[in-house]
Design an enzyme around this catalytic site. Structure first.
Site, PDB file in Angstrom:
ATOM      1  N   ILE A 108      -1.946  -2.699  -0.888  1.00 15.31           N
ATOM      2  CA  ILE A 108      -1.991  -3.930  -1.615  1.00 15.31           C
ATOM      3  C   ILE A 108      -1.037  -3.973  -2.951  1.00 15.31           C
ATOM      4  O   ILE A 108      -0.567  -4.390  -3.555  1.00 15.31           O
ATOM      5  CB  ILE A 108      -3.125  -4.673  -2.407  1.00 15.31           C
ATOM      6  CG1 ILE A 108      -3.808  -5.186  -0.451  1.00 15.31           C
ATOM      7  CG2 ILE A 108      -3.547  -5.343  -3.194  1.00 15.31           C
ATOM      8  CD1 ILE A 108      -5.250  -5.406  -0.660  1.00 15.31           C
ATOM      9  N   GLU A 139      -0.918   6.856 -12.456  1.00  4.77           N
ATOM     10  CA  GLU A 139      -0.901   8.257 -12.056  1.00  4.77           C
ATOM     11  C   GLU A 139       0.460   8.640 -11.229  1.00  4.77           C
ATOM     12  O   GLU A 139       0.875   9.494 -11.052  1.00  4.77           O
ATOM     13  CB  GLU A 139      -1.488   9.094 -11.409  1.00  4.77           C
ATOM     14  CG  GLU A 139      -1.968   8.182 -10.008  1.00  4.77           C
ATOM     15  CD  GLU A 139      -3.713   8.561  -9.762  1.00  4.77           C
ATOM     16  OE1 GLU A 139      -4.594   7.836 -10.684  1.00  4.77           O
ATOM     17  OE2 GLU A 139      -3.698   8.762  -8.077  1.00  4.77           O
ATOM     18  N   GLY A 160      -7.926   8.554  -8.795  1.00  8.43           N
ATOM     19  CA  GLY A 160      -7.584   8.745 -10.123  1.00  8.43           C
ATOM     20  C   GLY A 160      -8.188   7.559 -10.187  1.00  8.43           C
ATOM     21  O   GLY A 160      -8.242   6.506 -11.199  1.00  8.43           O
ATOM     22  N   GLY A 192      -1.538   1.385  -8.001  1.00  5.91           N
ATOM     23  CA  GLY A 192      -2.454   2.667  -7.385  1.00  5.91           C
ATOM     24  C   GLY A 192      -2.092   2.674  -5.498  1.00  5.91           C
ATOM     25  O   GLY A 192      -0.542   2.416  -5.851  1.00  5.91           O
ATOM     26  N   ILE A 193      -2.698   3.604  -5.370  1.00  4.83           N
ATOM     27  CA  ILE A 193      -1.749   3.787  -3.257  1.00  4.83           C
ATOM     28  C   ILE A 193      -2.421   2.735  -2.173  1.00  4.83           C
ATOM     29  O   ILE A 193      -3.127   2.780  -2.560  1.00  4.83           O
ATOM     30  CB  ILE A 193      -2.428   5.001  -3.166  1.00  4.83           C
ATOM     31  CG1 ILE A 193      -1.515   6.291  -2.289  1.00  4.83           C
ATOM     32  CG2 ILE A 193      -4.019   5.750  -2.972  1.00  4.83           C
ATOM     33  CD1 ILE A 193      -1.278   7.587  -1.613  1.00  4.83           C
ATOM     34  N   GLY A 194      -1.525   2.536  -1.640  1.00  5.02           N
ATOM     35  CA  GLY A 194      -2.140   1.969  -0.255  1.00  5.02           C
ATOM     36  C   GLY A 194      -0.676   0.137  -0.791  1.00  5.02           C
ATOM     37  O   GLY A 194      -0.654   0.480  -1.846  1.00  5.02           O
TER      38      GLY A 194
HETATM   39  N1  COA Z   1     -14.382  -1.070   7.281  1.00  2.18           N
HETATM   40  C1  COA Z   1     -14.194  -1.157   8.459  1.00  2.18           C
HETATM   41  N2  COA Z   1     -12.916  -0.266   8.771  1.00  2.18           N
HETATM   42  C2  COA Z   1     -11.603  -0.208   7.385  1.00  2.18           C
HETATM   43  C3  COA Z   1     -12.528  -0.636   6.524  1.00  2.18           C
HETATM   44  C4  COA Z   1     -14.292  -1.722   6.340  1.00  2.18           C
HETATM   45  N3  COA Z   1     -14.478  -2.184   5.487  1.00  2.18           N
HETATM   46  N4  COA Z   1     -11.534  -1.103   5.471  1.00  2.18           N
HETATM   47  C5  COA Z   1     -10.419  -0.244   5.963  1.00  2.18           C
HETATM   48  N5  COA Z   1     -10.705  -0.344   6.743  1.00  2.18           N
HETATM   49  C6  COA Z   1     -10.127   0.889   7.907  1.00  2.18           C
HETATM   50  C7  COA Z   1      -9.190   0.079   8.612  1.00  2.18           C
HETATM   51  O1  COA Z   1      -8.786  -0.787   9.314  1.00  2.18           O
HETATM   52  C8  COA Z   1      -7.154   1.442   8.621  1.00  2.18           C
HETATM   53  O2  COA Z   1      -8.104   2.227  10.216  1.00  2.18           O
HETATM   54  P1  COA Z   1      -6.518   2.523  10.751  1.00  2.18           P
HETATM   55  O3  COA Z   1      -6.228   3.133  10.335  1.00  2.18           O
HETATM   56  O4  COA Z   1      -7.391   2.604  11.873  1.00  2.18           O
HETATM   57  O5  COA Z   1      -6.028   1.148  10.943  1.00  2.18           O
HETATM   58  C9  COA Z   1      -8.801   2.002   7.433  1.00  2.18           C
HETATM   59  O6  COA Z   1      -8.742   1.812   7.057  1.00  2.18           O
HETATM   60  C10 COA Z   1      -7.299   2.320   6.056  1.00  2.18           C
HETATM   61  O7  COA Z   1      -6.946   1.039   5.773  1.00  2.18           O
HETATM   62  P2  COA Z   1      -6.170   0.131   4.784  1.00  2.18           P
HETATM   63  O8  COA Z   1      -6.773  -1.132   4.093  1.00  2.18           O
HETATM   64  O9  COA Z   1      -4.818   0.171   5.820  1.00  2.18           O
HETATM   65  O10 COA Z   1      -5.929   1.540   4.107  1.00  2.18           O
HETATM   66  P3  COA Z   1      -4.800   1.516   2.622  1.00  2.18           P
HETATM   67  O11 COA Z   1      -3.873   2.445   3.613  1.00  2.18           O
HETATM   68  O12 COA Z   1      -4.622   0.418   2.262  1.00  2.18           O
HETATM   69  O13 COA Z   1      -5.485   2.347   2.082  1.00  2.18           O
HETATM   70  C11 COA Z   1      -7.309   2.988   0.090  1.00  2.18           C
HETATM   71  C12 COA Z   1      -7.117   2.426   0.702  1.00  2.18           C
HETATM   72  C13 COA Z   1      -8.292   2.498  -0.731  1.00  2.18           C
HETATM   73  C14 COA Z   1      -8.283   4.486   1.509  1.00  2.18           C
HETATM   74  C15 COA Z   1      -6.590   4.130  -0.252  1.00  2.18           C
HETATM   75  O14 COA Z   1      -6.051   3.209  -1.693  1.00  2.18           O
HETATM   76  C16 COA Z   1      -7.353   4.991  -0.606  1.00  2.18           C
HETATM   77  O15 COA Z   1      -7.678   6.427  -0.819  1.00  2.18           O
HETATM   78  N6  COA Z   1      -7.758   4.945  -2.623  1.00  2.18           N
HETATM   79  C17 COA Z   1      -8.592   5.959  -3.341  1.00  2.18           C
HETATM   80  C18 COA Z   1      -7.423   6.352  -3.597  1.00  2.18           C
HETATM   81  C19 COA Z   1      -7.205   5.541  -5.302  1.00  2.18           C
HETATM   82  O16 COA Z   1      -7.403   4.246  -5.087  1.00  2.18           O
HETATM   83  N7  COA Z   1      -6.335   6.992  -6.167  1.00  2.18           N
HETATM   84  C20 COA Z   1      -5.783   5.598  -7.457  1.00  2.18           C
HETATM   85  C21 COA Z   1      -4.657   5.128  -6.855  1.00  2.18           C
HETATM   86  S1  COA Z   1      -3.368   6.926  -6.465  1.00  2.18           S
END
Ligand code: COA
Length: 440
Positions: free
Chosen positions: A221, A240, A338, A217-219
């Protein structure tokens, strides 16, 4: 008329193209790296003649006036099913609203929502070949469906776009107008993994056997796990989103797609978002198959793969196993995309597994991402009844089939040590688990 003459006849300027959009219409846009930057930058300039235009959008990457400028109030309203940076900034201003849905149904939901037709579609494509076919290139999640449903289709032609294969072709005769804008492609460089992400990558790698098919996925990890898979053999991709990490695994001979059940020998996905390395890789590559999001993300299609492993990330998980990946409390952050499709699909597959991996803390270690209850306002992305495997840098929690007490135990075990007592205490105080196995 020969295809080349037909192309020339349909070629107009960007201002002329946006001039075809009328008040009270719905405009659908291609998403992510296939968004049309020339047409989108032009939109705001037409605000004075346009009222009440609804813009249907997903994961926009650029900064555009029609989104960011408060003066657009009443002229454009944005309906968005996956927020990007700009959308997060303007959400509180009331000119934008999130559409909850699952990726594989996104375009058909639009079609069937009452009075919610797409009148105009703006997308991108490569220049046509000698027979008049264009490639939709980096995006096929919703683009082909929107082309079929829109009354007016305008494509921004960019010779920098790779020619991708699969279901990406449309013929110039199916397009109403084209504009040309050979802009550099939007890129999303992978970030360097943190120590926690590396530890997570190691745990996930333990769960992936040779011959598995992966969705990443996106992000941060999902990207971080690539180096840990370098010793695996014959992995396949059914995803996806195509990513840079997949190119590294392919070039290292780890991804062969040889043992896949569907599209054997090919990576399958619906869109590509990464760097030029990825865009060069997908160019004219017979081993890379783009299919529509309605196909790639249909859980029943995903589930036909043998040993399908989906890997996505989240923002918060509560002790019941409810996963929030799209909001921080009331603050809408991204979208379901997704995630639920792929998590469910993986569990339908023989020996498959749906993995949600997240760092155990956020905000420089000040908050735990494993919580007794989700923050007020949190949107649930994967419900507890669908959840399968959660991974943090402290280990793996297999939740499927467990009762809530055992889920809470398993999740507290992989939470950050600094927060374990507090999570346990609150979980008991709220009566979610009145008494743990070990007493107390
Ligand atoms: N409480 C408060 N803030 C939180 C938090 C929590 N539990 N967990 C994360 N954050 C904040 C982080 O500090 C970061 O803040 P910043 O933007 O001010 O730095 C922000 O949220 C993003 O966190 P991060 O872990 O860096 O996000 P990421 O870029 O790794 O993306 C998701 C993670 C979950 C947002 C992203 O994967 C997503 O949108 N997933 C849903 C859709 C998906 O998975 N689709 C399928 C694959 S394409």
């Amino acid at each position: 008329m020969n295809p080349s003459d037909l192309y020339k006849k349909k070629l107009i300027t960007i201002p002329e193209a946006v001039g075809k959009l009328q008040s009270h219409q719905t405009l659908g846009l291609a998403m992510a790296a296939s968004e049309p930057p020339g047409l989108m930058a032009e939109l705001g300039k037409h605000k004075d003649r346009l009222d009440d235009v609804s813009v249907w959008i997903c994961l926009p990457l650029g900064s555009y006036d029609f989104v960011l400028d408060p003066e657009m109030e009443g002229h454009f309203f944005i309906e968005n099913w996956f927020y990007g940076n700009a959308d997060r900034k303007v959400h509180s201003q009331g000119r934008e609203s999130y559409i909850p849905n699952n990726l594989h149904q996104a375009a058909s939901c639009k079609l069937y929502a009452a009075n919610n037709k797409v009148n105009v579609f703006f997308g991108t494509a490569t220049p046509p070949d000698e027979r008049g076919f264009l490639s939709l290139s980096l995006g096929l999640v919703i683009e082909k469906q929107l082309i079929e449903m829109a009354d007016l289709v305008i494509l921004e032609i960019n010779e920098n776009l790779p020619w991708t294969l699969g279901d990406t072709q449309v013929h110039i005769s199916e397009v109403d107008y084209v504009v040309e804008n050979h802009a550099p492609l939007a890129q999303l460089p992978p970030t360097l993994p943190t120590d926690a992400e590396e530890a997570i990558g190691g745990y996930i790698a333990e769960l992936i056997e040779d011959g598995s098919t992966l969705q990443l996925g996106i992000g941060g990890i999902p990207n971080a796990i690539t180096p840990f898979l370098m010793k695996r053999k014959d992995l396949g991709i059914h995803t996806e989103m195509f990513t840079d990490g997949m190119v590294d695994l392919y070039n290292a001979g780890v991804i062969t797609n040889r043992r896949k059940t569907l599209w054997k020998g090919k990576m399958v996905g619906a869109f590509a978002l990464g760097t030029q390395k990825l865009y060069d890789f997908v160019n004219n590559n017979l081993g890379v198959e783009f299919q529509q999001g309605s196909v790639t993300n249909d859980p029943y299609v995903i589930g036909k793969n043998y040993r399908m492993i989906s890997i996505n990330t989240a923002l918060q998980v509560d002790v019941i196993g409810q996963v929030c990946s799209q909001s921080i409390g009331y603050r809408h952050f991204s979208g379901t995309g997704g995630q639920l499709d792929t998590h469910r699909g993986a569990q339908l597959s023989e020996n498959g597994r749906g993995i949600i991996a997240l760092r155990s803390t956020a905000k420089n270690g000040t908050v735990s991402t494993i919580v007794p209850i989700l923050s007020e306002g949190a949107e649930i992305t994967v419900p507890s009844q669908d959840v399968d495997t959660i991974v943090t840098e402290y280990g793996i929690a297999d939740l499927k089939g467990l009762n809530v007490r055992d889920r809470a135990e398993a999740l507290i075990r992989i939470s950050h040590p600094d927060f374990r007592d507090q999570i346990r205490e609150e979980t008991q105080r709220f009566g979610i688990v009145p008494r743990f196995k070990g007493g107390r």
